[in-house]
Design a protein around this motif. Structure first.
Motif, PDB file in Angstrom:
ATOM      1  N   ASN A 112       0.835  -1.218   0.000  1.00 28.93           N
ATOM      2  CA  ASN A 112       0.000   0.000   0.000  1.00 28.93           C
ATOM      3  C   ASN A 112       0.865   1.263   0.000  1.00 28.93           C
ATOM      4  O   ASN A 112       0.407   2.344   0.341  1.00 28.93           O
ATOM      5  CB  ASN A 112      -1.001   0.005   1.158  1.00 28.93           C
TER       6      ASN A 112
ATOM      7  N   ALA B 181      -4.018   8.261  -2.185  1.00 28.15           N
ATOM      8  CA  ALA B 181      -4.927   8.039  -1.057  1.00 28.15           C
ATOM      9  C   ALA B 181      -6.154   7.250  -1.508  1.00 28.15           C
ATOM     10  O   ALA B 181      -6.608   6.340  -0.817  1.00 28.15           O
ATOM     11  CB  ALA B 181      -5.336   9.378  -0.442  1.00 28.15           C
ATOM     12  N   ARG B 182      -6.678   7.579  -2.721  1.00 32.93           N
ATOM     13  CA  ARG B 182      -7.842   6.850  -3.231  1.00 32.93           C
ATOM     14  C   ARG B 182      -7.520   5.378  -3.439  1.00 32.93           C
ATOM     15  O   ARG B 182      -8.346   4.506  -3.159  1.00 32.93           O
ATOM     16  CB  ARG B 182      -8.327   7.485  -4.545  1.00 32.93           C
TER      17      ARG B 182
ATOM     18  N   ARG C  36      -5.236   3.685  -1.776  1.00 32.97           N
ATOM     19  CA  ARG C  36      -5.045   3.059  -0.468  1.00 32.97           C
ATOM     20  C   ARG C  36      -6.374   2.736   0.198  1.00 32.97           C
ATOM     21  O   ARG C  36      -6.467   1.813   1.002  1.00 32.97           O
ATOM     22  CB  ARG C  36      -4.251   3.992   0.444  1.00 32.97           C
ATOM     23  N   ALA C  37      -7.395   3.540  -0.124  1.00 36.52           N
ATOM     24  CA  ALA C  37      -8.696   3.330   0.509  1.00 36.52           C
ATOM     25  C   ALA C  37      -9.238   1.931   0.213  1.00 36.52           C
ATOM     26  O   ALA C  37     -10.025   1.389   0.980  1.00 36.52           O
ATOM     27  CB  ALA C  37      -9.679   4.400   0.038  1.00 36.52           C
TER      28      ALA C  37
ATOM     29  N   ALA D  64     -13.059   7.154   8.296  1.00 32.00           N
ATOM     30  CA  ALA D  64     -12.733   7.046   6.876  1.00 32.00           C
ATOM     31  C   ALA D  64     -13.968   6.861   5.986  1.00 32.00           C
ATOM     32  O   ALA D  64     -14.095   7.559   4.976  1.00 32.00           O
ATOM     33  CB  ALA D  64     -11.715   5.932   6.647  1.00 32.00           C
TER      34      ALA D  64
ATOM     35  N   LEU E 128     -14.478   9.649   3.264  1.00 28.71           N
ATOM     36  CA  LEU E 128     -14.037   9.291   1.918  1.00 28.71           C
ATOM     37  C   LEU E 128     -15.118   8.651   1.064  1.00 28.71           C
ATOM     38  O   LEU E 128     -15.196   8.898  -0.126  1.00 28.71           O
ATOM     39  CB  LEU E 128     -12.858   8.321   2.001  1.00 28.71           C
TER      40      LEU E 128
ATOM     41  N   ALA F 181     -10.572  -1.346   9.491  1.00 27.94           N
ATOM     42  CA  ALA F 181     -10.143  -1.631   8.119  1.00 27.94           C
ATOM     43  C   ALA F 181     -11.318  -2.155   7.294  1.00 27.94           C
ATOM     44  O   ALA F 181     -11.528  -1.743   6.149  1.00 27.94           O
ATOM     45  CB  ALA F 181      -8.998  -2.643   8.124  1.00 27.94           C
TER      46      ALA F 181
ATOM     47  N   MET G 222     -14.133   0.078   5.466  1.00 26.90           N
ATOM     48  CA  MET G 222     -13.917   0.694   4.156  1.00 26.90           C
ATOM     49  C   MET G 222     -14.225  -0.275   3.017  1.00 26.90           C
ATOM     50  O   MET G 222     -14.017   0.029   1.858  1.00 26.90           O
ATOM     51  CB  MET G 222     -12.465   1.188   4.039  1.00 26.90           C
TER      52      MET G 222
END
Lengths: 254, 306
Positions: free
Chosen positions: A52, A87-88, A90-91, A115, A119, A164, A167
């Motif tokens: 990541n 970042a997108r 990693r989401a 998150a 996001l 985690a 998301m």
């Protein structure tokens, strides 16, 4: 269980003069549980953190769901992504840390919904509902409004897993998730991970828990000195390792 | 044999009583000396404590302090974020600012800003073609109050930036990694995860800065900004009750700093949520504790065990 969700291609990583990863290649298929084992200093965590892009590899490329992580392939060149695009990416990749890394200034609930609400533009009420359901499924429903410091290590790590999960990631990376726990708390965290594996989550787990690897892993990769020495189905690597170094390591930890 | 048969005799502290007696005696002697002084006019202190000019000075001191603290906070956060930036140019620019404003006396800066009109008599914004958008005389903008805000605010920003930077550095790197791994973009990592945790470390020294600034703001009396000390000076220049008016000003400064301490207590408590409470008890804590115990005898909501 056929399409490759993670492809690590010829990845090397150096810190100053030391080469911590040497031409690593490995594939992880959708729904697979891959365990990375090996002595400390083998580069297991570094490899995981490259997936990541918490670490940047010196050479080689990593693809997650077909996309190069941290890059954009245009006209035959890999263009480095800006922070927002990274970042997108990693989401979609969950991560669970050795030291939990829950946000201490937020309650359990706030940790989990932070998150998704920021996001995924999930409505706050929906995020709370699904966070509550997730927590209830691991027996922590009553801890919703507690701060992390009020929880045991095992409870904190289970909350970190839920954070985690909230998301809805394509895969979750586990970086020695039970190494910082008191021995009697290891079981409750492994139980949650087993349940995830059974539900078909793709997981890459750096671990010292050989018992967990034997029971849950589909594939096991054994690393020493920045190289993958042996890879294969969990049963064959753990029961009848081909390499001498694998045998030595396994005889020491079991 | 049960140990309860042997009562425990607590240690006595006779020296505490001796120390108390000595201090009370000294204080009484000082009080008697002051009270019997024929020159010091107590009535003047009472007369001027709520004099309109003094009160207006208190208001000016308050807004100069709060205003320049606000400027200092915003500037401090911006500069601190610049200092931890990956961009070396941004980092150096912030370093240069801090170097300059910490390296020169704030009194010099105040006088400098007050006289800036000498080298820049007017502020003009014009288009490249020559058309003037606006034109203002510098002296009409740089009133004593604006100068005070600007001078103290820029200086405060330089000091606050180091405090904020220390706060940012105090946050464990694992927090940043966890936030990044969740997919939070850099701005959210900073604003939602790092800064709120940094505040816990920032608030005590920032409170210190605020108290210090309350008193440093008296420097603006050199540019006649109308603050508490300016007003006290004006009054004693008329009536020559110099010490009495300085006592009046000091009483007000003491009151303001006490209020600031109480405010800091609540802000600190707000930002230590989720953290193990330290065993530190302030004087204000114990006064507050006294009231609470006599009222309901139960610990309050903030005293959450960790």
């Amino acid at each position: 269980m056929n399409n490759k969700i993670v492809q690590v291609m010829d990845v090397s990583k150096s810190f100053a003069e030391t080469r911590v990863l040497k031409n690593i290649s490995l594939d992880v298929r959708d729904g697979e549980v891959a365990c990375i084992i090996g002595p400390s200093g083998a580069g297991k965590s570094t490899l995981l953190r490259c997936i990541n892009r918490l670490e940047e590899q010196t050479s080689g490329m990593i693809f997650v769901a077909g996309e190069p992580v941290g890059f954009d392939l245009r006209n035959g060149r890999f263009h480095e992504l800006d922070a927002a695009a990274l970042a997108r990416q990693r989401a979609g990749i969950g991560m669970v840390f050795q030291r939990f890394n829950l946000f201490p200034h937020m309650t359990v609930l706030e940790n989990i919904i932070e998150a998704p609400v920021t996001l995924r533009r999930v409505k706050k009420a929906d995020a709370i509902a699904s966070a509550t359901a997730l927590l209830a499924s691991i027996g922590l429903a009553e801890k919703l409004h507690d701060y992390p410091a009020q929880l045991s290590g095992g409870q904190q790590q289970r909350v970190a897993i839920v954070r985690a999960l909230a998301m809805r990631p394509r895969l979750i990376l586990f970086d020695e998730p039970t190494s910082a726990l008191d021995p009697e708390l290891v079981g409750e965290v492994l139980a949650v991970m087993k349940k995830l594996a059974k539900d078909g989550m793709t997981m890459i787990v750096v671990t010292h828990e050989i018992g967990f690897a034997r029971e849950v892993a589909d594939t096991v990769h054994f690393m020493v000195g920045g190289e993958i020495v042996e890879s294969g189905p969990a049963a064959s690597v753990l029961q009848s390792p081909r390499e001498a170094r694998t045998r030595t390591f396994l005889s020491r930890v079991m | 044999m049960p140990m309860s048969e042997f009562p425990i005799v607590r240690r006595r502290h006779p020296w505490r009583w001796v120390a108390t007696a000595v201090l009370v005696l000294l204080a009484a002697m000082l009080a008697a000396k002051v009270a019997s002084n024929p020159v010091f006019v107590f009535q003047a202190v009472a007369d001027y404590l709520f004099e309109p000019r003094i009160l207006s000075g208190v208001v000016v001191t308050l807004y100069v302090t709060c205003g320049s603290m606000a400027i200092g906070l915003v500037l401090g956060v911006v500069l601190a974020v610049m200092r931890v930036s990956d961009n070396p140019v941004i980092d150096r620019a912030a370093q240069l600012f801090v170097w300059f404003f910490r390296g020169t006396p704030v009194l010099v800066q105040l006088i400098f800003w007050f006289n800036i009109g000498i080298i820049f008599p007017a502020l003009t914004l014009s288009l490249p073609g020559g058309e003037v958008l606006f034109h203002l005389s510098t002296n009409s903008i740089m009133t004593p109050a604006v100068t005070a805000l600007l001078g103290l605010g820029l200086n405060e920003g330089a000091y606050m930036s180091e405090i904020v930077r220390a706060g940012i550095l105090s946050v464990d790197n694992g927090q940043r990694e966890a936030a990044k791994a969740l997919g939070l973009p850099p701005w959210k990592v900073l604003s939602r995860i790092v800064l709120p945790q940094a505040l816990r470390v920032i608030v005590p020294p920032a409170g210190n800065q605020f108290v210090s600034l309350l008193k440093t703001s008296s420097l603006v009396s050199v540019i006649a900004a109308g603050d508490l000390l300016t007003q006290a000076t004006r009054i004693y220049n008329e009536n020559f009750h110099i010490l009495e008016l300085l006592v009046v000003a000091s009483l007000w400064y003491l009151l303001l700093t006490t209020v600031a301490n109480i405010g800091q207590y609540y802000i600190e408590r707000r930002y230590s949520r989720g953290f193990v409470q330290s065993g530190r008890t302030t004087a204000f804590d114990s006064v507050r504790g006294l009231f609470r115990r006599s009222r309901d005898g139960a610990p309050g909501k903030g005293d959450r065990p960790a």
